[in-house]
Scaffold this active site. Structure first.
Site, short mmCIF file in Angstrom:
data_model
loop_
_atom_site.label_atom_id
_atom_site.label_comp_id
_atom_site.label_asym_id
_atom_site.label_seq_id
_atom_site.Cartn_x
_atom_site.Cartn_y
_atom_site.Cartn_z
N LYS A 157 86.64 19.16 -9.69
CA LYS A 157 85.98 18.66 -8.48
C LYS A 157 86.97 18.36 -7.36
CE LYS A 157 83.18 14.92 -6.61
NZ LYS A 157 82.43 13.68 -6.86
N ASP A 168 80.93 12.27 6.89
CA ASP A 168 79.78 13.15 6.63
C ASP A 168 78.68 12.44 5.85
OD1 ASP A 168 81.22 12.93 4.29
OD2 ASP A 168 80.83 14.99 3.66
N ASP A 177 74.31 11.84 2.03
CA ASP A 177 75.66 12.37 1.97
C ASP A 177 75.64 13.89 2.01
OD1 ASP A 177 78.36 12.46 1.81
OD2 ASP A 177 78.54 11.35 -0.06
#
Length: 1193
Positions: free
Chosen positions: A974, A1133, A905
């Site tokens: 986050k 991604d 990742d």
């Protein structure tokens, strides 16, 4: 009898019984009626005379009452029941009443009654005559009018030529003459130029008319299309709707039939409309000549005129889309005049020359393209299975819901449903026939209608599709707009599949696909290795482009018509809804209105009795459309914007909202080689074979059929939904108490709806997984407008949740090799989320340390220590535990065949691209773009920087900073850090932080508002300090988009791989579908005919541009991995491959990221924007303010 009827009867009888004062009356004792209506009077008559008068009065009263009853029955005033007045038969010795009274009663009222009856009879006769005349008029009106063939021309010269010389010269001479005529510039009444909204409305009408004409050709109603074209051409007001493609469509239809006369008529109309024939016009004429075997002179004159119009003969074979049979017919005609002419040879395959793709398409260097692990015959059998599925257009799958025990009530419900379905099928066929007859009459009057669209599919297919839609409706109903759109799309997709079958394209596909499989099968070889797209193109000429999708208004109108037919036809007995009810039919579907948000929308809602009948029947079958299910064979390679993925079902290369055409137009104008990178990537992703992880599926089904588990992502059944408190509202309850109860009820309903939605989603996914348990399947891919790739089947793919990903594994396994087990263990630790800041060696050591827990989880997942349930991704963790357990217990772990995908990742991928674009070394270090012993965590770095700011403010006495002490963590910031790079605003970031703070039980909730405002400012400040160039690039992109959109354009750019991108953000454009149950107002904001939405354009440009770079990097990695023989798939991604191949994939990923950002990306973007929006002449008029904005840009 009603009170009104009684009143009318009493008045009439009272009026009839009034007599002159000289008439004797009976006494009250002997005549109760007399006693009721009048006072008792004395009389000097003898007893015999009194008896005679009494009997006569009885007879007269009887006749009056009977006459009144007949009148009431004739007029149908009300249901009247009258008891007859019985008259005792007189004995022979008694006096008889006068004979006149028996034959013809006396009294003015009786005469008036007879007169009224005669008048009513005459009126009835006149009414019957009128009704018969009206019925005859209606029959004459409904009879189809004769279809017009000869047009009425506006040009006097052309009209005179057509009328006087039609009998004198053959049609070939007329065609030659009309081709030489200059287009007639008719003097229409000067009209004001249309504004943007008017242009859009006119364009919509033209699209609908063109779709109607094309549909007439396909459905076999060419004369009707010609009739409508002639009707529009003959009316100056309607002629402005006609375009050259409409004339060409009808001409092509007549050419296919070899009807020369009608084709000449259309050419006359083309010239009369002031249009010049194009290549397709001449192709139609030549095709017709070829079918009729016309003489050489006729063909030669046509070719000469085509040359005078500046059209080259070779263009007929290179630029006109014709089928192989049509090309041969055209060539046959041309060969008469030009015997040496031959179609140009197929051009050699073009190769993409992009710098980034040079290593992909080069013939130099080693190539080891992967092959499937299946032999040729197996793949051919799988192809036949998939072909059968797509020809049937629907897939029927057994539900995994816990099946209830078979009861008498269930059997009865199924029997009832079966009987009702038979009735509904007959009723739908009848309504469909009536509707088609009505729409055909409308088309015969020259007005385009839905008639040809309803003729595309058989009645049986349409009825089956409508009943599928009926059974799929939720209990709470569905918006009529959604139902109409769905039915319109299903009709179009089924029509496209049927056309391929009728045009013999299926047989050609079988032959070509069988050859294509030689490239993929494990037991065959090809002459030279190449990519699937290249090999497919080498097997034959490209396929003709398919029929264009119908315009959105047509789709909506057709779907709405079908939905209304369903409402009209489908009924059920009242007895199913009401106990001991009658057999009177009641509708199954109701059209009601409901408020959603602030809008009132129409909803189709099934009757609760029908819903209960479905529940009672407990049908275990789920029905899916073909495109919603994974494929059973490798997908077709993508070779163009309209060819690829499913075998027969139409699929878009670039997914977009229905009705959006700007992306497709952009792709078709793009040079084909610019799309090679995207086409080959999508083909490679779709060629990855999958299988179901049966061990995980069994555990999930066990939970699903019990009570679910929200913590593990298994939705509970509706029976577990929260319920409001029982009991009645107490008397005298305060308004606040009532409001609280209403909020509680609304909350319970909301939770129940959410649970139902999640449950159905899981049901579809698990049912498909169970259906495919012992099969190998494939997931065809397409992309969005930014180039990000997605699997086409929506319910079961690897882009879903943790549970969905855990159910999938590679169908082809590979030995772990020397490093595969190591990467399996590291992958397992990554899934737990427990060691994100540790090095790879530390994670490997942690996996070895937790091996007992790993083995226990694999052996006893539901009864052991359940260590896997504590993971961030529990189901993927469990699947990895099982894979690790089998590998470590194998005699030789390096030889163990692993099927589990291992993920790599990205670290806040958006910030990685911004840091690379801005050459920001500090920011690059925080997102792992620079070498480091330990992985960097940008979220923790931002949290630490925010904590520094907080301490400074707390020292200065800022109250909210003091309250936040100890609460600033990685989790709080986050989401905001992750989404800032994708364009989140301060408002959106504040909401994200507010949600995280409310999840903290110990945080004082009264400070949530102030704390979220404070933190979002500090997060943005921290990012500005850590990523100095990021905000500058974002500002440049935002300002450029603002100037472009305010100048009247949508933002466009080209990705480094050459994919054209345009942002689909425009102001809403509404259109109305009138009539029927309701008028539907649809809004579209996705096309270039509308004004750009400046706010969305400028806010969307930075994140969309980064997404396009992200997709470019993924495509480069995928193509280079494929060249090296790796199995590769991605979730944006996050890249997946076999454990043994992780080191190679990591190397390719890093190399391609460096190569991508070695290009002058921002400089190329700037040059493109200047050239596109500042240098090229504008195709639309600009105001002074727009020209100023262009200058500033």
């Amino acid at each position: 009898m009603s009170a009104l009827s009684w009143g009318r009867g009493a008045v009439g009888v009272g009026r009839a019984l009034r007599r002159s004062s000289s008439r004797p009356r009976a006494s009250a004792e002997e005549g109760t009626l007399d006693g009721f209506w009048g006072p008792r009077r004395s009389s000097s008559a003898s007893p015999c005379e009194q008896d005679r008068r009494k009997d006569w009065g009885h007879v007269e009263l009887l006749e009056v009452l009977e006459a009144r009853v007949r009148q009431l029955q004739a007029e149908s005033v009300s249901e009247v029941s009258v008891k007859r007045v019985e008259v005792a038969q007189l004995s022979k010795g008694e006096c008889q009443p006068p004979r006149k009274a028996q034959v013809q009663p006396c009294g003015r009222w009786a005469e008036k009654l007879n007169k009224e009856q005669r008048t009513m009879q005459k009126r009835k006769q006149r009414l019957q005559v009128k009704l018969q005349a009206h019925a005859q008029q209606l029959v004459n009106k409904l009879q189809p009018r004769p279809l017009r063939v000869e047009p009425r021309l506006m040009s006097g010269q052309l009209s005179s030529f057509l009328q006087h010389k039609a009998q004198e010269s053959p049609w070939e001479e007329q065609l030659a003459q009309v081709l030489q005529e200059a287009p007639q510039k008719l003097l229409h009444k000067k009209q004001a130029p249309l504004d943007k909204e008017g242009e859009a409305q006119l364009s919509g009408q033209q699209q609908k008319l063109l779709a109607f004409l094309e549909c007439c050709l396909v459905s076999g109603h060419l004369p009707l299309a010609h009739h409508v074209l002639v009707s529009h051409h003959s009316r100056p007001r309607m002629q402005k709707l006609l375009t050259l493609p409409m004339y060409n469509t009808v001409m092509l239809g007549w050419a296919r039939k070899g009807s020369f006369k009608e084709l000449v008529y259309v050419f006359f109309m083309v010239k009369d409309a002031g249009l010049t024939p194009d290549l397709l016009s001449y192709a139609a004429a030549l095709q017709c000549m070829g079918r009729l075997d016309q003489d050489t002179n006729t063909v030669k004159r046509c070719l000469e005129q085509m040359a005078r119009d500046g059209l080259q003969l070779q263009q007929l074979f290179t630029e006109v889309s014709l089928s192989k049979e049509e090309r041969d017919v055209v060539l046959k005609a041309v060969a008469k005049a030009e015997p040496t002419v031959s179609p140009p040879p197929q051009p050699p395959p073009q190769v993409n020359t992009s710098t980034l793709l040079k290593g992909v398409y080069t013939k130099d260097g080693p190539v080891s393209y992967p092959k499937l692990h299946l032999p040729l015959q197996t793949l051919k059998d799988l192809f036949q299975q998939q072909l059968h599925v797509e020809l049937t257009t629907s897939v029927y799958i057994q539900s995994v819901e816990k099946a209830p025990s078979l009861t008498k009530e269930m059997l009865q419900a199924r029997k009832t449903l079966k009987a009702l379905r038979a009735q509904w099928e007959a009723a739908l066929r009848r309504v469909l026939q009536e509707t088609k007859a009505s729409l055909a009459h409308q088309a015969h009057e020259g007005r385009p209608s839905l008639f040809p669209f309803l003729c595309l599919l058989s009645e049986r297919e349409l009825v089956r599709m409508l009943l599928q839609a009926l059974y799929a409706l939720p209990a709470q109903g569905e918006s009529l707009v959604v139902v109409a759109k769905d039915l319109g799309l299903r009709t179009f997709n089924r029509h496209m599949v049927q056309q391929k079958r009728l045009n013999n394209q299926v047989q050609a596909l079988e032959q070509r696909y069988a050859q294509y499989l030689h490239l993929l099968a494990c037991d065959t070889q090809v002459a030279s290795p190449c990519l699937p797209r290249q090999y497919w193109e080498s097997l034959g000429p490209p396929e003709a482009p398919p029929q264009q999708p119908w315009p959105l208004p047509v789709l909506m109108q057709l779907g709405k018509q079908l939905a209304e037919m369903l409402v009209q036809a489908v009924h059920m007995p009242l007895g199913l809804a009401v106990p001991q009810g009658s057999c009177r039919p009641i509708p199954v579907l109701y059209h009601v209105y409901s408020f959603r948000s602030y809008r009132q929308i129409g909803i189709l809602k099934p009757h609760p009795a029908f819903t209960q009948l479905l529940v009672a029947a407990a049908d275990p079958t789920l029905t899916f459309e073909t495109v919603d299910v994974p494929m059973l064979c490798p997908p077709l390679p993508w070779t163009s914007p309209h060819t690829g993925a499913f075998l027969l079902s139409p699929t878009k290369l670039m997914r977009a909202v229905e009705g959006t055409t700007q992306h497709q137009r952009l792709l078709e104008r793009c040079p084909p080689t610019n799309l090679h990178g995207a086409l080959d990537t999508l083909t490679q992703l779709g060629n990855c074979a999958w299988r179901v992880n049966g061990r995980v599926l069994d555990l999930v089904l066990e939970l699903f059929r019990d009570k679910g588990c929200s913590r593990l992502g298994v939705p509970p059944p509706p029976s577990e939904a929260p319920r409001p408190r029982e009991g009645h509202l107490p008397r005298g309850a305060s308004p606040a108490h009532k409001a609280e109860l209403r909020r509680e009820l609304a909350g319970c309903l909301k939770v129940a709806r959410e649970m139902h939605s999640l449950r159905v989603d899981a049901l579809y996914r698990l049912s498909l997984a169970q259906h495919l348990r012992h099969r190998i399947f494939w997931l065809p891919h397409n992309m969005d407008f930014r180039g990000r790739t997605y699997p086409c089947p929506p319910h079961f793919n690897h882009l879903g949740s943790d549970l969905a990903r855990a159910l999938l594994e590679f169908a082809e396994g590979r030995p772990l090799g020397p490093h595969g087990l190591t990467w399996l263990k590291i992958h397992l630790v990554n899934l737990t989320g427990l060691r994100k800041r540790d090095s790879l060696q530390a994670r490997l050591a942690f996996a070895d340390q937790m091996m007992d827990h790993i083995l226990d989880s694999a052996d006893q997942p539901m009864t052991g220590r359940k260590w896997w349930m504590e993971s961030e991704e529990p189901w993927q963790t469990l699947a990895c535990c099982m894979e690790v357990a089998q590998a470590v217990r194998a005699p030789d772990p390096a030889a163990y065949i692993s099927h589990l995908p291992v993920h790599q990742d990205g670290s806040c991928n958006g910030l990685q691209h911004y840091a690379a674009l801005g050459r920001d070394s500090v920011g690059a270090a925080s997102v792992n773009l620079l070498p480091s012993d330990l992985p960097q965590d940008v979220y923790s770095g931002v949290a630490a920087q925010v904590e520094v700011f907080r301490r400074q403010d707390a020292a200065r006495g800022v109250r909210v900073a003091q309250v936040l002490e100890g609460f600033i963590s990685r989790k709080v910031v986050k989401q905001t850090v992750m989404t800032v790079v994708y364009g989140v605003t301060r408002y959106g970031g504040r909401l994200q932080i507010e949600k995280r703070l409310r999840e903290l039980d110990s945080f004082p909730q009264e400070f949530v508002w102030d704390a979220s405002h404070y933190l979002v400012r500090q997060v943005f400040s921290s990012l500005q300090e850590m990523f100095s160039s990021t905000r500058a690039i974002q500002h440049w992109l935002t300002e450029s988009a603002r100037l472009i959109s305010q100048a009247g354009w949508a933002v466009e750019w080209v990705t480094p791989l050459g994919i054209p991108v345009i942002q689909p953000y425009h102001h809403d454009s509404k259109f109305l579908v009138k009539g029927g149950l309701q008028s539907i107002t649809c809004s579209s904001s996705r096309d270039t005919s509308q004004k750009p939405n400046t706010l969305k354009q400028k806010n969307g440009f930075p994140p969309n541009f980064i997404h396009s770079l992200d997709s470019t990097h993924m495509m480069l990695t995928a193509l280079h991995c494929y060249r090296k023989g790796l199995t590769f798939v991605s979730v944006h991604d996050c890249f997946w491959t076999h454990a043994a191949d992780v080191p190679v994939m990591n190397q390719v990923c890093r190399e391609q990221f460096v190569r991508l950002h070695s290009q002058p990306i921002l400089q190329d973007l700037s040059q493109f924007l200047v050239k596109r929006f500042c240098s090229s002449p504008s195709t639309r008029p600009q105001s002074l303010s727009q020209r100023v904005l262009t200058t500033k840009l």
